[in-house]
Design an enzyme around this catalytic site. Sequence first.
Site, PDB file in Angstrom:
ATOM      1  CE1 TYR A 127      -3.061 183.196  15.173  1.00  0.00           C
ATOM      2  CE2 TYR A 127      -2.016 181.242  16.087  1.00  0.00           C
ATOM      3  CZ  TYR A 127      -2.023 182.608  15.872  1.00  0.00           C
ATOM      4  OH  TYR A 127      -0.987 183.382  16.347  1.00  0.00           O
ATOM      5  CG  LEU A 128      -1.841 176.455  14.373  1.00  0.00           C
ATOM      6  CD1 LEU A 128      -1.770 175.055  14.965  1.00  0.00           C
ATOM      7  CD2 LEU A 128      -0.599 177.259  14.738  1.00  0.00           C
TER       8      LEU A 128
END
Length: 216
Positions: A127-128
């Site tokens: 996600y990051l």
Amino acid sequence: MEKILIVGATGSTGKRIIEILNNSQSFDPVAMIRKEEQKDIFEDMEVKWVLADLEQDDFSQALKGIDKVIFAAGSGGKTGPDKTTEVDEKGAIKIIDAAKKAKIKKFIMLSSMGADEPSKHKDLEHYLEAKAEADEHLRESGLKYTILRAGALTDDMGLGKVKLAGKLGAPGEIPRDDVAFLLIMSLADPLVQNMTFEAVEGDEPIKSAMIELSRG
């Protein structure tokens, strides 16, 4: 009045942004929705809407007549890598490119703390990484921008007090209400222009914190 396209308008943070902008004397919100049945939410509020999907290719109609964009969409850290890549990375990049073509005046990106160091957060790494790619693409796009890397979002009542810095020393939380206000204040051209900063709840009123950060 400036027309502001809210990408991610049906999400929890997006709805708060719409509600605040809908009472503004300076900005006219336009909600971007994926499905036509979602229009009722915004028609009841007398808010304009456009139909577009981050997984499609053409955003020209959605950006027609738009002055600035707030990107508050996100698949969430618990979503699988494929969906995250489609929305948070590829979808964001596509609409950034379309915004540049449409000569959008400013692009405000809601990102996440940790996007500068994805490998340090193994449970959220995919996600990051997606957020980091989108952030970098925006910085290199030539558009005027603000990137807000928020701490963990909560549904607590916003108190209007925050801690802001280019890089904060420790992780933290922040109410969605306060994130919405930070994103909206970023619409003002002199504030946090072409800046990436982190935000968590704190002790300083949002307005003075934003001004201080903008002055460097």
